[in-house]
Write an enzyme that holds these catalytic residues in place. Structure first.
Site, PDB file in Angstrom:
ATOM      1  CG  ASP A 114      -1.854   1.200   1.205  1.00  0.00           C
ATOM      2  OD1 ASP A 114      -2.224   1.652   0.108  1.00  0.00           O
ATOM      3  OD2 ASP A 114      -2.199   1.695   2.284  1.00  0.00           O
ATOM      4  CG  ASP A 308      -3.857   3.829  -2.836  1.00  0.00           C
ATOM      5  OD1 ASP A 308      -2.975   3.133  -2.298  1.00  0.00           O
ATOM      6  OD2 ASP A 308      -5.005   3.919  -2.387  1.00  0.00           O
TER       7      ASP A 308
END
Length: 457
Positions: A114, A308
């Protein structure tokens, strides 16, 4: 973390510390204390440190000192990188994960990668109040808590105060509805560098003993935070002189790929670079962009964009999303495709043909590319192109579905997110040393070697 059941990106992170019921982890070595597994209290409990003076703890501390001398405090090894194979895909799995060995003795854990958050955490037997399904036994923390005054704790809590100066409690909440509550600890990570040396750095991570699953929950041991903050694993490794503070990934459209820390596995010359925006300093953002469709301006400008890897799909704000969908429908007018009314529930815009599609290659000739063009002071800095492969998904029904969603509808406001679907088969690099983000087409199906002959490997 984003999955195919929900598709809310993993970018909205809130750290907090408040008072609440206490959980004592001092007796972990002896099996812990009784605690109702289904207990739910969102107030952040104050987890007391445990200081077991048993022989097992003494042995563990001796091992820590030995490992520190042999690895993490050794001077500058910045000429190497660390490479990890990845598993997973955009659809139908909905995430990419890495296997990392943590603890003493080291045990494997599957962590979702992440770049939208900083904190790395594992589901933790402290004991665990509420943990989600995990592929491995819960992590049992070391007797080495991060104290409140540690800069890593301060970076996460901001201007909030710790209730106990001897530890750092955290609560992290994500935009997809998931959360983790726990305490920061330090433990050893077993890593292999590209120079052939084995590293055992002592790094801070979250011992998460109270999790709320996201709406797109999938079995996971935890999250690998790769963001820009000092608590992220790449930042911690860099602060110990082990690798440069550079993160990169190459997600294969066929599944898998690789993640890397360091800068010696690629050549920078063929890569498109954009400076990281100062306006969005907590995220990997190249700034604001203009939406270009089929090489023509849509008139939609000033779109703040984030990268992201924790988001399966990409997101545009309402204006850009509606503009893109409208342009696509005009392009497809008269083509042998029609809108599918029985599409995938997570993918609201789909098209079907006379027979089920097997791959994007079956339909890409009917679609156009679009681009996000990044500008600064009226000058074009760089642009990120979205060919059909970067925004279409073939659903389990054989429909061609738009893998870009309306971010405003899921709480992102005006933010626009470049997610996994739009990064497949490219090397994407976040260089925190030079404060730039780069991308280039790449073969993500094989692990890279050290850069040679000025080519991306």
């Amino acid at each position: 973390m984003v999955g195919n059941l929900d598709a809310s990106p993993f970018v909205d992170v809130v750290m907090s510390t408040v008072s609440g019921p206490k959980v004592d982890i001092r007796n972990i070595a002896g099996g812990g204390i009784s605690s109702p597994v289904c207990y739910r209290e969102r107030a952040n409990p104050n987890v007391k440190s445990w200081r077991d003076k048993s022989a097992s703890t003494t042995d563990r501390q001796h091992w820590w000192r030995k490992a520190l001398i042999s690895s993490s405090i050794m001077p500058n090894r910045l000429g190497s990188s660390i490479v990890f194979p990845l598993h997973g895909n955009v659809y139908p799995v909905g995430y990419y994960n890495v296997t990392i060995n943590i603890g003493q003795p080291p045990r494997p854990y599957f962590l979702d990668i992440d770049t939208g958050s900083d904190l790395t955490w594992l589901q933790c037997d402290a004991p665990c109040r509420q943990c989600t399904q995990a592929p491995h036994p819960l992590y049992r923390p070391s007797n080495n808590l991060v104290v409140c005054k540690d800069p890593i704790c301060a970076s996460l809590l901001g201007d909030q105060n710790c209730e106990d100066p001897d530890q750092c409690d955290y609560e992290v909440e994500y935009a997809d509805g998931g959360s983790s509550l726990g305490v920061l600890v330090k433990d050893f990570f077993l890593l292999n560098s590209t120079n052939g040396k084995r590293l055992n750095p002592l790094l801070a991570l979250g011992c998460g003993y109270d999790q709320l699953p996201s709406r797109s929950s999938h079995p996971l041991d935890g999250i690998l935070g790769l963001g820009r903050g000092i608590s992220s694993i790449p930042s911690q490794l860099s602060s110990q002189g082990l690798v440069k503070n550079v993160v990169g990934h190459c997600l294969s459209g066929r599944g898998g790929g690789f993640l890397f820390f360091g800068d010696d596995i690629y050549d920078s010359s063929p890569i498109s670079w954009a400076p990281m925006s100062r306006d969005y300093s907590k995220h990997y953002s190249p700034g604001s962009a203009e939406l270009i469709y089929d090489e023509k301006s849509t008139g939609i400008r000033n779109l703040p964009v984030l990268f992201d890897s924790g988001s399966s799909y990409s997101y545009l704000n309402s204006q850009a999303y509606q503009g893109l969908v409208s342009s696509l429908k005009k392009t497809l007018s008269g083509k042998p495709l029609k809108e599918a009314e029985d599409g995938d529930p997570t993918l609201p815009v789909c098209w079907k043909g006379r027979k089920a599609f097997k791959s994007v290659g079956d339909v890409k000739k009917y679609f156009k590319s679009f681009t996000l063009k990044f500008t600064s002071g009226g000058r074009v800095k760089s642009q990120f192109e979205f060919p059909p492969e970067a925004y279409l998904i073939i659903s389990y029904k054989g429909n061609a579905c738009l893998g870009i969603l309306n971010g405003t509808e899921v709480g992102l406001g005006d933010l626009n997110v470049i997610g996994d679907i739009s990064m497949v088969d490219r090397m994407v690099i976040y260089d925190n040393e030079k404060q730039v983000i780069g991308w280039a087409p790449a073969n993500c199906d094989r692990l890279p070697k050290l850069k040679t002959n000025n080519s991306i490997l």
